[in-house]
Design an enzyme around this catalytic site. Structure first.
Site, PDB file in Angstrom:
ATOM      1  N   ARG A   1      -0.190  86.486  41.922  1.00 14.58           N
ATOM      2  CA  ARG A   1       0.800  85.590  42.491  1.00 14.58           C
ATOM      3  C   ARG A   1       2.211  86.050  42.112  1.00 14.58           C
ATOM      4  NH1 ARG A   1       1.050  79.281  41.954  1.00 14.58           N
ATOM      5  NH2 ARG A   1      -0.989  79.412  42.861  1.00 14.58           N
TER       6      ARG A   1
ATOM      7  N   SER B   1      -2.705  87.764  31.853  1.00 19.09           N
ATOM      8  CA  SER B   1      -3.656  86.891  31.155  1.00 19.09           C
ATOM      9  C   SER B   1      -4.812  87.646  30.525  1.00 19.09           C
ATOM     10  CB  SER B   1      -4.162  85.840  32.123  1.00 19.09           C
ATOM     11  OG  SER B   1      -3.060  85.256  32.751  1.00 19.09           O
TER      12      SER B   1
ATOM     13  N   ASP C   1      -1.222  83.455  30.212  1.00 21.25           N
ATOM     14  CA  ASP C   1      -1.207  82.261  31.087  1.00 21.25           C
ATOM     15  C   ASP C   1      -1.213  80.954  30.293  1.00 21.25           C
ATOM     16  OD1 ASP C   1      -3.816  82.799  30.316  1.00 21.25           O
ATOM     17  OD2 ASP C   1      -4.705  82.497  32.293  1.00 21.25           O
TER      18      ASP C   1
HETATM   19  C1  BGC Z   1      -8.176  86.229  28.528  1.00 26.93           C
HETATM   20  C2  BGC Z   1      -7.023  85.359  28.092  1.00 26.93           C
HETATM   21  C3  BGC Z   1      -6.672  84.403  29.204  1.00 26.93           C
HETATM   22  C4  BGC Z   1      -7.893  83.637  29.656  1.00 26.93           C
HETATM   23  C5  BGC Z   1      -7.603  82.667  30.782  1.00 26.93           C
HETATM   24  C6  BGC Z   1      -9.322  85.378  29.018  1.00 26.93           C
HETATM   25  O1  BGC Z   1     -10.346  86.183  29.520  1.00 26.93           O
HETATM   26  O2  BGC Z   1      -8.608  87.043  27.464  1.00 26.93           O
HETATM   27  O3  BGC Z   1      -5.904  86.137  27.738  1.00 26.93           O
HETATM   28  O4  BGC Z   1      -5.681  83.526  28.749  1.00 26.93           O
HETATM   29  O5  BGC Z   1      -8.890  84.525  30.071  1.00 26.93           O
HETATM   30  O6  BGC Z   1      -7.111  83.307  31.898  1.00 26.93           O
END
Ligand code: BGC
Length: 517
Positions: A110, A179, A232
């Site tokens: 996004r 994320s 995120d």
């Molecule tokens: C990642 C995190 C992320 C979460 C939600 C996980 O697989 O390691 O960094 O915040 O997913 O998206």
């Protein structure tokens, strides 16, 4: 005489045929019954192995709080990474100007822009675009992935309308929501530690992801500054805090799962640098990698882990998040199909393929409240080509969905209460004061009012699993209430839909080079 002999022969033949038919029916009934019996046995065993009664959940709560402490003390002190984010002040509403965000993390990518108008104007205008990430990029090279992001970003920037204005002297600044676990070295730099959620772009591991994206943007002849690298969860926390000062924790329950929260800087013993003036730091827990012997692990989790892209890692995420719940259900059904023949003499081919049952389909089955479980039948038919299931078998499938969903939701609740315990907001303290040695000595001494707000604690929540899977959401909320008892009245879990993108843009504003007045 001859005729009556012949008649007797016919009678005998008929009786024999009837007996044989009855025997076939009987054998079939016995077979069906024994199939059902075996399937039920598998169901009951699985259910028992997944149980999360309150005492067990409390052990998970305590283990979470203990591991949080260990992860803050030393690098590698726990499977919980407890990553300092270098975010030591959260937005307060004063942010002004035009900012961008890019958000890479799940199945969609996004881009977003927002015009912030300070305390009075707040979010004056906002626009975003979302595209699905081509699956080959999730397994390709770093250059391909970051070039794709840069391409989408610059084409979005090129369509910036007149309602969006940069101040004189201001360049476009970006909050980069990425994320995945990154070890940050500043608010706007960090190296990727590992991939999760089905991404495996090997050459990106160990790379500074900000430099990689910056490079791709520059190669396209654009000049934009990445002001903040944001997980995120951190984006969701910032987005929540922008509106509400009581937001202390953010949780994502989507394709993956994770949490972050506001920690007292002096509790981060592994922090080598000078302590931030604010006395606080947001910690990205990477709770997906949490592990404890108290977690109800089954053969399903072992098989799933072995066949995942990151075996041995992110065990908590694999029990909870949207990427995996459907596959947990599928694996139980495979066992029932193999050992009890619930879908006929042959196990449907596709059922044997990993990740073919997606969590939204599991959710559709789980929410089926028709008397004949039409939706369960429909999903089994469309996804696996399984026809003619009996109501009894459909009920068993529904029960498997319920067990997997309930376990995931209750464990997520225990995770949240573990964080509340760590920061002294779980009600186990008198007048907001934490007694030392409350949980194996891990409690920090602080007052409820010493960090933020009013004694209320708001958990900003985002992610499709929580938003769209209402049985999951209900089980989770119920378990939080069970665990907190009376203290639940001070804890609010608020959906902060798509908060991570806007939160990243706001963090770009609060960490911008040029600050408009
Ligand atoms: C990642 C995190 C992320 C979460 C939600 C996980 O697989 O390691 O960094 O915040 O997913 O998206």
């Amino acid at each position: 005489m001859g005729q009556s002999k012949a008649m007797a022969g016919v009678y005998i033949a008929c009786a024999a045929a009837a007996c044989a038919a009855a025997a076939v029916v009987l054998t079939q009934r016995v077979k069906v019954r024994s199939q059902k019996y075996t399937a039920r046995k598998i169901l009951v065993e699985f259910q028992e192995a997944c149980e999360t009664p309150l005492p067990r959940l409390r052990q998970v709560v305590d283990a979470m709080a203990v591991e949080m402490h260990a992860g803050l003390v030393s690098e590698g002190g726990s499977k919980l990474k407890m990553l300092p984010t270098f975010i030591d002040h959260l937005p307060d509403g004063n942010e002004k100007g035009l900012y961008y965000a890019v958000d890479l993390g799940g199945t969609n990518f996004r881009v977003l822009r927002t015009q912030l108008g300070g305390l009075e104007g707040r979010v004056i205008k906002q626009e975003y675009e979302e595209v699905a990430i081509p699956p080959e990029l999730m397994l390709g090279t770093s250059e391909q992935l970051f070039d794709f992001i840069a391409k989408e970003l610059v084409s979005f920037v090129a369509r910036e309308g007149e309602d969006f204005r940069l101040h004189e002297g201001q360049s476009r600044e970006i909050g980069f929501t990425f994320s995945f676990p990154c070890k940050q070295t500043a608010v706007n730099s960090g190296t990727l530690l590992q991939w999760t959620k089905g991404f495996k772009v090997n050459d990106a591991i160990g790379q500074d992801v900000v430099a990689a994206l910056q490079g791709s943007i520059e190669r396209r002849g654009y000049k934009m500054r990445i002001a903040a690298l944001v997980n995120d969860t951190v984006g969701t926390l910032a987005g929540g805090r922008y509106w509400n000062n009581d937001v202390m924790i953010a949780v994502i329950l989507g394709t993956g799962t994770n949490a972050c929260y506001v920690e007292r800087a002096e509790s981060i013993s592994k922090w080598g640098g000078e302590l931030p003036k604010s006395g606080q730091m947001v910690i990205n827990m990477e709770w997906g990698n949490f592990w404890s012997s108290h977690l109800p692990r089954t053969y399903v989790d072992e098989l799933l882990d072995n066949e995942s892209l990151n075996p041995g890692e992110y065990g908590f995420e694999k029990m909870i998040s949207g990427m995996y719940l459907g596959d947990c259900v599928r694996r139980v059904l495979v066992r029932m199909a193999q050992q009890a023949g619930i879908f006929g003499p042959h196990v449907p081919h596709k059922l044997l393929e990993a990740f073919t049952l997606q969590t939204p389909d599991m959710s559709k089955m789980h929410h089926d409240d028709s008397s004949d479980l039409k939706m369960v039948a429909e999903v089994l038919k469309t996804v696996y080509g399984i026809h003619n299931t009996t109501l009894g078998i459909r009920k068993i499938v529904l029960a498997v969905c319920d067990i997997v969903c309930q376990r995931g939701a209750r464990l997520a609740a225990a995770g949240i209460v573990g964080i509340l315990k760590k920061i002294g907001r779980d009600g186990s303290t008198a007048n907001g004061f934490i007694r030392r040695n409350d949980v194996n000595g891990i409690h920090d001494e602080l007052t409820v009012n010493s960090i933020g707000g009013s004694g209320k604690t708001v958990v900003a929540m985002d992610g499709g699993l929580y938003e769209h899977y209402s049985k999951f959401r209900n089980y989770m909320q119920q378990a939080v209430r069970e665990l907190l008892g009376d203290a639940a009245k001070n804890v609010f879990i608020e959906l902060s839909k798509d908060g991570s993108g806007i939160g990243a843009a706001i963090l770009a504003a609060s960490h911008a080079e040029y600050v408009p007045t």
